[in-house]
Enzyme design. Structure first.
Site, short mmCIF file in Angstrom:
data_model
loop_
_atom_site.label_atom_id
_atom_site.label_comp_id
_atom_site.label_asym_id
_atom_site.label_seq_id
_atom_site.Cartn_x
_atom_site.Cartn_y
_atom_site.Cartn_z
N CYS A 77 -29.95 14.43 -24.35
CA CYS A 77 -31.34 14.02 -24.64
C CYS A 77 -31.84 13.05 -23.57
CB CYS A 77 -31.42 13.37 -26.02
SG CYS A 77 -33.08 12.70 -26.34
N ASN A 79 -5.83 3.57 -6.02
CA ASN A 79 -6.36 3.83 -4.69
C ASN A 79 -7.22 5.10 -4.80
OD1 ASN A 79 -6.74 4.02 -1.83
ND2 ASN A 79 -4.85 2.89 -1.55
N THR A 80 -7.70 5.59 -3.70
CA THR A 80 -8.65 6.70 -3.75
C THR A 80 -7.96 8.04 -4.09
OG1 THR A 80 -8.39 6.82 -1.37
CG2 THR A 80 -10.30 5.64 -2.18
N CYS A 95 -23.86 22.68 -37.82
CA CYS A 95 -23.51 21.56 -36.92
C CYS A 95 -22.05 21.14 -37.13
CB CYS A 95 -24.43 20.37 -37.19
SG CYS A 95 -24.03 18.96 -36.14
N CYS A 124 -32.22 19.42 -26.25
CA CYS A 124 -31.11 19.40 -27.21
C CYS A 124 -30.89 20.81 -27.77
CB CYS A 124 -31.39 18.40 -28.34
SG CYS A 124 -32.96 18.69 -29.19
N ASN A 144 0.84 -1.20 0.00
CA ASN A 144 0.00 0.00 0.00
C ASN A 144 0.88 1.25 0.00
OD1 ASN A 144 -1.69 2.14 0.60
ND2 ASN A 144 -2.96 1.00 2.04
N PHE A 145 1.17 1.72 -1.22
CA PHE A 145 1.90 2.98 -1.40
C PHE A 145 0.92 4.10 -1.74
CE2 PHE A 145 5.48 0.16 -3.29
CZ PHE A 145 6.07 -0.01 -2.04
N CYS A 194 -20.49 17.77 -32.61
CA CYS A 194 -19.87 17.59 -31.28
C CYS A 194 -20.60 16.54 -30.44
CB CYS A 194 -19.81 18.92 -30.54
SG CYS A 194 -21.42 19.52 -29.97
N CYS A 244 -2.50 4.93 0.28
CA CYS A 244 -3.60 5.42 1.13
C CYS A 244 -3.42 6.93 1.36
CB CYS A 244 -3.62 4.69 2.48
SG CYS A 244 -4.91 5.34 3.56
C1 LIG Z 1 -13.76 2.74 3.21
C2 LIG Z 1 -12.55 2.43 2.39
C3 LIG Z 1 -11.42 1.88 2.98
C4 LIG Z 1 -10.29 1.59 2.22
N1 LIG Z 1 -9.19 1.04 2.83
C5 LIG Z 1 -8.11 0.72 2.07
C6 LIG Z 1 -7.00 0.06 2.66
O1 LIG Z 1 -6.96 -0.24 3.84
N2 LIG Z 1 -5.95 -0.24 1.85
C7 LIG Z 1 -5.94 0.05 0.51
O2 LIG Z 1 -4.96 -0.26 -0.17
N3 LIG Z 1 -7.00 0.65 -0.06
C8 LIG Z 1 -8.08 0.98 0.68
N4 LIG Z 1 -9.17 1.55 0.08
C9 LIG Z 1 -9.15 1.81 -1.38
C10 LIG Z 1 -9.84 0.68 -2.17
O3 LIG Z 1 -9.17 -0.54 -1.99
C11 LIG Z 1 -9.88 1.02 -3.67
O4 LIG Z 1 -8.56 1.17 -4.13
C12 LIG Z 1 -10.64 2.29 -3.98
O5 LIG Z 1 -11.73 2.46 -3.11
C13 LIG Z 1 -11.17 2.31 -5.41
O6 LIG Z 1 -12.04 1.24 -5.70
P1 LIG Z 1 -13.65 1.36 -5.58
O7 LIG Z 1 -14.08 2.54 -6.40
O8 LIG Z 1 -14.16 0.05 -6.08
O9 LIG Z 1 -13.96 1.56 -4.14
C14 LIG Z 1 -10.30 1.85 0.83
C15 LIG Z 1 -11.45 2.39 0.24
C16 LIG Z 1 -12.57 2.68 0.99
C17 LIG Z 1 -13.79 3.24 0.30
#
Ligand SMILES: Cc1cc2nc3c(=O)[nH]c(=O)nc-3n(C[C@H](O)[C@H](O)[C@H](O)COP(=O)(O)O)c2cc1C
Length: 498
Positions: free
Chosen positions: A483, A297-298, A473, A447, A230-231, A476, A233
């Site tokens: 619609c 990841n997020t 037109c 439209c 996990n690089f 695009c 979070c």
């Molecule tokens: C509540 C929550 C907790 C998460 N905890 C972790 C975590 O502990 N380790 C990790 O690598 N990613 C964690 N993630 C990221 C998810 O594994 C994933 O990469 C990210 O949510 C995108 O996928 P999704 O759109 O399907 O949720 C977490 C995401 C959520 C929403």
């Protein structure tokens, strides 16, 4: 060709995809609850093929609609009839009886299908993973294991909702597993013992080289099939952890190398989307010895600033913090990163586990076509439960069978050559006009409004009918996108403007 949907989610109006759906309990002939869920998750043919053949609704007074938790608001009977009369005739094949086509692997280790839980709360206890495996998930990336003292805030989630409580985008400020390393190792041991064919990917985060090495070693010793680093979070309480690492290729390389010292099982580096490009970190992971990559990841985010208190969401006792955004809204960003990794010649041969916004089999297919060999999911599971695996598997299996594709592995990266990192390669001499379907058009004029104020004033709206001014037109397709009746489609012919 994959047929266009006949029933849209909006046609289901008030269906809430209930737990233990009362409509299913009330129906003597089929399981309308399951069938409606197939429709919701883009699995219309499977839904239609689940309706018994002998017009089951014809002599029925629809007890399903009476017991509905929204008492009569969901047109269950009409939807079943639509599936039977309009969708079944177009279904090209029967529901496939076996799932051989879904078999794939992560770095040579077999996966029953490409679908895994991603590291998060959805894969954080023995019971949860066991239930997911029983439901049909091929594996789980276990909630990130660390030796830090994790104390979470409350509340810790927030969302941007769509209709009917659906979640378009989801924000969390959650950190890592709050179980001890020993507890988590015991869980991994038990999961592997009781579910030997399921893939256990152990997510870890160390605080220094020794910890990365030690955690990787422990995961291998306790039966994990592979380790995910996990690089990425974005919610850590201290600097120099999580996505802080993923933004610095040198650290990615160093910690990957440390983890590889600890374990011989495959190591995947999970990368952060909070960068301009992902390749520098991915190539660093490869130099450090990584066998594969996981992304995304997020995404760092702020949502829902309250106009009364000025506090954004989630409000933790009057304050909030930047946190990770996930769910369907992030899918285009995730796909962009997956395609970047998939196209990078330096990374060829590395497994890519793709995630970010996957809800349906079509979403998953898009990741596979952009180079992902497996996919992972969290937010959709948090929203809809482990049961979505039914539609992920059956939908992808149906698609592969319908197209005569022998294995999901055959289409990994199949769309990569058709997406370019820059727009300079695109043909710019022809125009593809929109075509209006006047049978579907109800004359709302949306439209025309969009073309007038956001386009090129090319739609003449008279007597509540849109007409195209071909001289103005530019093709695009804004009109087509806005619609609400899906009454506008691309015309058959391109016009050469040279
Ligand atoms: C509540 C929550 C907790 C998460 N905890 C972790 C975590 O502990 N380790 C990790 O690598 N990613 C964690 N993630 C990221 C998810 O594994 C994933 O990469 C990210 O949510 C995108 O996928 P999704 O759109 O399907 O949720 C977490 C995401 C959520 C929403």
């Amino acid at each position: 060709m994959i047929a266009k949907r006949i029933i849209r989610r909006s046609d289901m109006i008030s269906c809430l995809l209930c737990k233990d759906a009362p409509c299913s309990a009330a129906c003597p002939k089929m399981e309308p609850g399951d069938i409606l869920r197939h429709v919701w998750f883009d699995n219309e043919d499977i839904a239609a093929l689940s309706v018994p053949q002998e017009s089951p609704c014809s002599d029925c007074d629809a007890p399903c609609e009476k017991v509905c938790v929204r008492s009569g608001e969901v047109p269950v009977r009409k939807l079943m009839e639509k599936l039977e009369k309009e969708v079944i005739p177009m279904a090209e094949i029967d529901t496939p009886s076996e799932e051989e086509r879904l078999k794939c692997d992560i770095c040579g280790i077999p996966l029953e299908n490409p679908f895994m839980l991603s590291s998060s709360v959805v894969a954080s206890t023995y019971d949860m993973c066991a239930r997911a495996f029983e439901a049909g998930w091929a594996g789980a990336c276990f909630k990130t294991i660390c030796s830090m003292d994790i104390r979470e805030a409350s509340p810790r989630f927030s969302a941007i909702n769509g209709d009917n409580g659906t979640i378009a985008g989801f924000k969390n400020i959650e950190q890592l597993s709050d179980h001890s390393v020993d507890e988590n190792m015991e869980i991994i041991r038990r999961l592997k013992k009781n579910y030997p064919t399921k893939f256990i990917l152990a997510s870890i985060m160390g605080q220094d080289e020794n910890e990365w090495e030690e955690l990787a070693r422990l995961c291998e010793e306790n039966g994990a099939d592979a380790v995910e680093l996990n690089f990425s979070c974005p919610n850590m309480m201290e600097e120099g952890l999580g996505s802080d690492i993923g933004q610095i290729p040198k650290l990615v390389e160093r910690y990957t190398r440390a983890a590889k010292r600890g374990a011989r099982i495959p190591v995947l580096a999970k990368l952060t989307p909070n960068v301009a490009n992902m390749s520098p970190a991915a190539e660093a992971a490869l130099r450090g010895g990584a066998d594969g990559l996981a992304a995304i990841n997020t995404i760092k985010s702020v949502i829902g600033v309250n106009p009364d208190t000025f506090v954004s969401s989630p409000d933790v006792n009057g304050r909030s913090a930047i946190g990770g955004y996930s769910g369907n809204a992030v899918k285009p960003i995730a796909l962009r990163f997956i395609s970047e990794l998939g196209r990078n010649p330096v990374l060829q041969g590395m497994h890519i586990s793709g995630m970010g916004g996957i809800e349906t089999w079509r979403d998953a297919l898009e990741f596979i076509l952009m180079g992902a060999g497996s996919v992972q999911i969290t937010t959709a599971v948090m929203q809809y439960g482990y049961r979505i695996i039914d539609d992920l598997k059956s939908g992808l299996n149906y698609y592969l069978t319908q197209r005569g594709i022998g294995s999901v592995k055959d289409i990994i990266g199949a769309g990569l050559e058709l997406v370019s990192a820059t727009t300079d390669v695109l043909e710019r001499d022809t125009v593809l006009f929109p075509a209006f379907d006047y049978d579907k058009c109800v004359g709302c004029g949306r439209c025309a409004i969009s073309c007038e104020d956001g386009g090129h004033q090319a739609i003449i709206f008279e007597e509540r009918k849109p007409k195209l001014d071909g001289k103005k037109c530019v093709g695009c397709h804004l009109c087509l996108l806005v619609c609400p009746m899906e009454a506008i489609s691309p015309a058959k012919k391109r016009i050469d403007r040279r």
